[in-house]
Scaffold this active site. Sequence first.
Site, mmCIF file in Angstrom:
data_model
loop_
_atom_site.group_PDB
_atom_site.id
_atom_site.type_symbol
_atom_site.label_atom_id
_atom_site.label_comp_id
_atom_site.label_asym_id
_atom_site.label_seq_id
_atom_site.Cartn_x
_atom_site.Cartn_y
_atom_site.Cartn_z
ATOM 1 N N ASP A 15 0.812 -1.223 0.000
ATOM 2 C CA ASP A 15 0.000 0.000 0.000
ATOM 3 C C ASP A 15 0.850 1.280 0.000
ATOM 4 O O ASP A 15 0.630 2.182 0.838
ATOM 5 C CB ASP A 15 -0.921 0.031 1.237
ATOM 6 C CG ASP A 15 -1.752 -1.236 1.393
ATOM 7 O OD1 ASP A 15 -2.146 -1.814 0.373
ATOM 8 O OD2 ASP A 15 -1.999 -1.636 2.552
ATOM 9 N N GLU A 222 -11.265 0.060 -3.762
ATOM 10 C CA GLU A 222 -10.490 0.568 -2.620
ATOM 11 C C GLU A 222 -9.243 1.277 -3.136
ATOM 12 O O GLU A 222 -9.004 1.367 -4.339
ATOM 13 C CB GLU A 222 -10.095 -0.576 -1.676
ATOM 14 C CG GLU A 222 -9.165 -1.595 -2.305
ATOM 15 C CD GLU A 222 -8.872 -2.798 -1.411
ATOM 16 O OE1 GLU A 222 -9.392 -2.886 -0.290
ATOM 17 O OE2 GLU A 222 -8.107 -3.673 -1.862
HETATM 18 O O1 FUB Z 1 -3.341 -3.614 3.279
HETATM 19 C C1 FUB Z 1 -4.659 -3.858 3.699
HETATM 20 C C2 FUB Z 1 -5.612 -3.535 2.618
HETATM 21 O O2 FUB Z 1 -5.303 -4.286 1.451
HETATM 22 C C3 FUB Z 1 -5.564 -2.108 2.137
HETATM 23 O O3 FUB Z 1 -6.191 -1.210 2.992
HETATM 24 C C4 FUB Z 1 -6.209 -2.256 0.813
HETATM 25 O O4 FUB Z 1 -6.084 -1.161 -0.034
HETATM 26 C C5 FUB Z 1 -5.524 -3.499 0.295
HETATM 27 O O5 FUB Z 1 -4.275 -3.206 -0.286
#
Ligand code: FUB
Length: 323
Positions: A15, A222
């Site tokens: 991330d 996301e």
């Molecule tokens: O790293 C945890 C979660 O996985 C993140 O918040 C999302 O964007 C995905 O990468």
Amino acid sequence: MKERTPLVTHIFTADPSAHVFNGKIYVYPSHDIPHDGEDNDDGDEYRMEDYHILSLDNLDADCVDNGEALHMKNIPWVSKQMWAPDCAYKNGKYYLYFPARDKDGIFRIGVAVSDKPEGPFEPEENYIEGSYSIDPAVLVDDDGRSYIYYGGLWGGQLEMWQTGKFDENTPRPVGKDKALGPMFAELNEDMKSFKTEPKHLEILDENGNPLLAEDEDRRYFEGPWMHKYNGLYYLSYSTGTTHYLVYGTSENPDGPFTYRGRIMEPVIGWTTHHSIVEYQGKWYLFYHDCELSNGINHRRCVKYTELKYNEDGTIQTIHPYEQ
Ligand code: FUB
């Protein structure tokens, strides 16, 4: 630092939110903790507890791990899962934005402050009032106004807020339902509170119609990121279930955004998450995959590669394993 190789290999990182501060590249990643537990749709395998800020003096230099910058044991409101962070600079201070579950298991977004880009960061007592869900990304615009983008489906709990209150039983949009866009709010000058009521951003197709829930190749899932190129606002994000990084553009920071295309094809691993930054006149995509762990979803590694625009402002699609 060679392109498309892990920035660091001594810890698992994911991330990445990359920024240029004081002429250096700083990368704000999640810090994946290895374990042998199972994966599930809520993302319980992502058990992160702290943040390590990475930095590069330049793109030829080795990547430096600046050590622990913030740990959840020092944040009064957090119970677990310190997920994807971002950092912003304003008025001489660095603000680290991070999602985590509160004591009731609800994802919220917190802020921690430092005088230095690598931390250590001092957390606020409580999360940002009115915040929920995951994956904050902050843009400090050219006029000094600051905007926060956030939200994630499924384990990120965004669907559970559709009535305005947290309700785990709220049905997810499906089929021809309008897809949920990421959240948007302007931040106050203090960078620690919302100035405007958070709202969902609109992402439209080429005919001006909102993207639908069934359009999993294009709808928001996301990992939002906001950058500006030639005065236009570029909202990029992950499509989650279909594993693409895609983007839309708008004349305004709060949209509506028109879907424009794909930034990157799927990487090894379920999640895909990125940031885009300009450095010395070129543009770079920071992203992660699971190459370092041979495909274990919660053991990821951060990489970067150059990102190129076409003359018309569209982004050239990156194929992560082809040069
Ligand atoms: O790293 C945890 C979660 O996985 C993140 O918040 C999302 O964007 C995905 O990468």
